[in-house]
Design a protein around this motif. Structure first.
Motif, PDB file in Angstrom:
ATOM      1  N   GLY A  82       0.795  -1.226   0.000  1.00 20.12           N
ATOM      2  CA  GLY A  82       0.000   0.000   0.000  1.00 20.12           C
ATOM      3  C   GLY A  82       0.817   1.260   0.000  1.00 20.12           C
ATOM      4  N   GLY A  83       2.144   1.138  -0.245  1.00 18.26           N
ATOM      5  CA  GLY A  83       2.980   2.324  -0.273  1.00 18.26           C
ATOM      6  C   GLY A  83       3.097   2.965   1.092  1.00 18.26           C
ATOM      7  N   SER A  84       2.476   4.130   1.284  1.00 15.24           N
ATOM      8  CA  SER A  84       2.535   4.832   2.562  1.00 15.24           C
ATOM      9  C   SER A  84       1.455   4.371   3.534  1.00 15.24           C
ATOM     10  N   ILE A  85       0.639   3.425   3.118  1.00 18.09           N
ATOM     11  CA  ILE A  85      -0.339   2.788   3.995  1.00 18.09           C
ATOM     12  C   ILE A  85       0.082   1.334   4.172  1.00 18.09           C
ATOM     13  N   SER A  86       0.107   0.865   5.400  1.00 18.33           N
ATOM     14  CA  SER A  86       0.642  -0.467   5.686  1.00 18.33           C
ATOM     15  C   SER A  86      -0.197  -1.565   5.043  1.00 18.33           C
ATOM     16  N   VAL A  87       0.396  -2.740   4.910  1.00 20.55           N
ATOM     17  CA  VAL A  87      -0.299  -3.895   4.343  1.00 20.55           C
ATOM     18  C   VAL A  87      -1.579  -4.187   5.127  1.00 20.55           C
ATOM     19  N   GLY A  88      -1.510  -4.069   6.440  1.00 20.60           N
ATOM     20  CA  GLY A  88      -2.686  -4.301   7.274  1.00 20.60           C
ATOM     21  C   GLY A  88      -3.649  -3.141   7.310  1.00 20.60           C
ATOM     22  N   ARG A  89      -3.259  -2.009   6.703  1.00 20.80           N
ATOM     23  CA  ARG A  89      -4.083  -0.798   6.568  1.00 20.80           C
ATOM     24  C   ARG A  89      -4.360  -0.086   7.887  1.00 20.80           C
ATOM     25  N   HIS A  90      -3.601  -0.403   8.947  1.00 20.31           N
ATOM     26  CA  HIS A  90      -3.812   0.256  10.236  1.00 20.31           C
ATOM     27  C   HIS A  90      -2.738   1.292  10.562  1.00 20.31           C
TER      28      HIS A  90
END
Length: 417
Positions: A82-90
């Motif tokens: 996710g680039g600047s958003i983590s894989v876990g999105r948290h």
């Protein structure tokens, strides 16, 4: 026993990254994968090599690929880069007044804590308010507020590399009793590897704070807890505190990932247990003396393990990579003979573990390119395909239900209920 580093670290670094599954999780969501800086994948393989050598010839040899363990959770969850958003999105990487910061919002109370940081109600989506606040405040101001409020996050600061050889005299752990107070990924991975080596692992949770990973991907939770026993004790009762103390007294190894004051509130003290002969594995975000809390994504990024996009802005490396790196490190320490005889406190800071991998971090990363339906990268010996996250083969029994074994374990260990 010392596991030497492989020759030609730069070649191995790229190949190990490519084979780990981490590269596939690093980069912009709509662009090509990126080879991360440093040598975390190589370091993870050295850790698993040590464990393999230490358990070779025993009834429970442990054969795992440390590099592939770094991306294993995403193989279960289906997480993507996710680039600047983590894989876990948290967790997010956001600009501050003087740099960049990594901030997590993973727990139910985190939105409220972030609202307290920025000084207003942020509702169910704290990110616009947090991003606005960070643009006007320094990384130091974030760090101060995060420590005060218990927020997982901090400024992205490249730590000085602290390479250390993996050394220590291994000891057998078959039949040893491991009492595991940890949760999520790092501590449970350590206990999982100890269990694979033949230890008896007893997971301890409290009624009000079960392991949050129970509510995540069930297959991944089963993998890390298969074959373990589950005990639930209430530390707000005298009987619960007595039982916790009894379990620690019966343990050969204690694994925990809390700030010291949290377990002290339960009447448990690491140094007292070590004086009685227990090996105590203490996992923290930034050291036992630090008030900081942290998760794998924000600790890795704020410790300097970030990739860069074409504009030079930071991106997350893999999925919560500080967690599996720390879990492997903790397992090596727990399998090592205490340096001064029975009883030892192994202090394992996630940020320091990350720092051990920040070697040759300024070396240019080779560009990943398309080849048919695959991504590939060039190394000195040829072309290497970028591997996706990988699940281990084999069957794993379901993890025990919370508290299933409480009465039986306490009776067998002679612990008063």
């Amino acid at each position: 026993m010392t596991v030497p580093r492989r020759s030609s670290p730069q070649v191995d670094r790229v190949r190990d990254w490519a084979e780990s599954g981490v590269v596939a999780l690093t980069g912009p969501p709509d662009g090509s994968p990126v080879v991360p800086p440093g040598r975390a994948a190589s370091y993870a393989r050295e850790l698993s090599d040590w464990i393999g050598a230490a358990t070779a010839g025993t009834a429970h040899p442990v054969r795992v690929d440390g590099a592939r363990l770094l991306s294993e959770r995403a193989a279960y969850t289906g997480g993507t880069r996710g680039g600047s958003i983590s894989v876990g999105r948290h967790c997010r990487l956001l600009p501050t007044a003087d740099g960049w910061a990594a901030v997590s919002c993973a727990r139910p109370d985190d939105a409220g804590l972030l609202g307290a940081l920025v000084g207003r109600d942020v509702g169910d989506d704290p990110w616009p308010a947090v991003a606005s606040w960070l643009r006007e405040h320094s990384g130091a101001e974030l760090a101060q507020g995060a420590d005060m409020l218990g927020i997982a996050g901090g400024p992205v600061v490249r730590r000085a590399p602290a390479p250390a050889p993996i050394e220590g005299r291994p000891r057998p752990v078959e039949g040893l009793v491991v009492v595991d107070f940890s949760a999520l990924w790092a501590g449970p991975l350590c206990s999982h590897l100890l269990g694979a080596a033949g230890a008896r692992v007893i997971k301890v949770e409290t009624p009000n704070r079960p392991d949050g990973a129970r509510f995540g991907n069930r297959g991944f939770y089963d993998l890390l807890h298969s074959g373990h026993e589950s005990v639930v004790l209430d530390p707000d009762t005298d009987s619960g505190r007595r039982a916790m103390a009894g379990l620690v007294a019966a343990a050969d190894i204690v694994v925990e990932a809390s700030r010291p004051r949290a377990l002290e509130r339960f009447g448990l003290d690491a140094r007292t247990a070590c004086a009685a002969g227990t090996t105590w594995v203490s996992i923290t975000a930034r050291g036992r003396d630090s008030p900081a809390v942290g998760f794998g994504d924000d600790v890795a990024a704020s410790s300097g393990l970030v990739a860069a996009d074409e504009a030079g802005c930071p991106m997350f490396v893999g999925d919560a990579i500080a967690d599996p790196l720390t879990g492997l490190t903790a397992a090596v320490r727990a399998m090592s003979a205490p340096p001064a005889g029975p009883g030892h406190l192994w202090e394992i800071s996630m940020s320091e573990v990350v720092a051990t991998t920040l070697v040759d971090i300024d070396s240019p990363s080779p560009r990943v390119r398309r080849r048919g339906d695959s991504w590939v990268v060039d190394v000195e010996s040829g072309e290497v395909e970028i591997a996706p996250p990988h699940r281990r083969t084999g069957s794993f029994a379901p993890a025990p239900a919370s508290g299933r074994d409480t009465g039986r374990v306490l009776r067998e260990l002679g612990v008063p209920a």
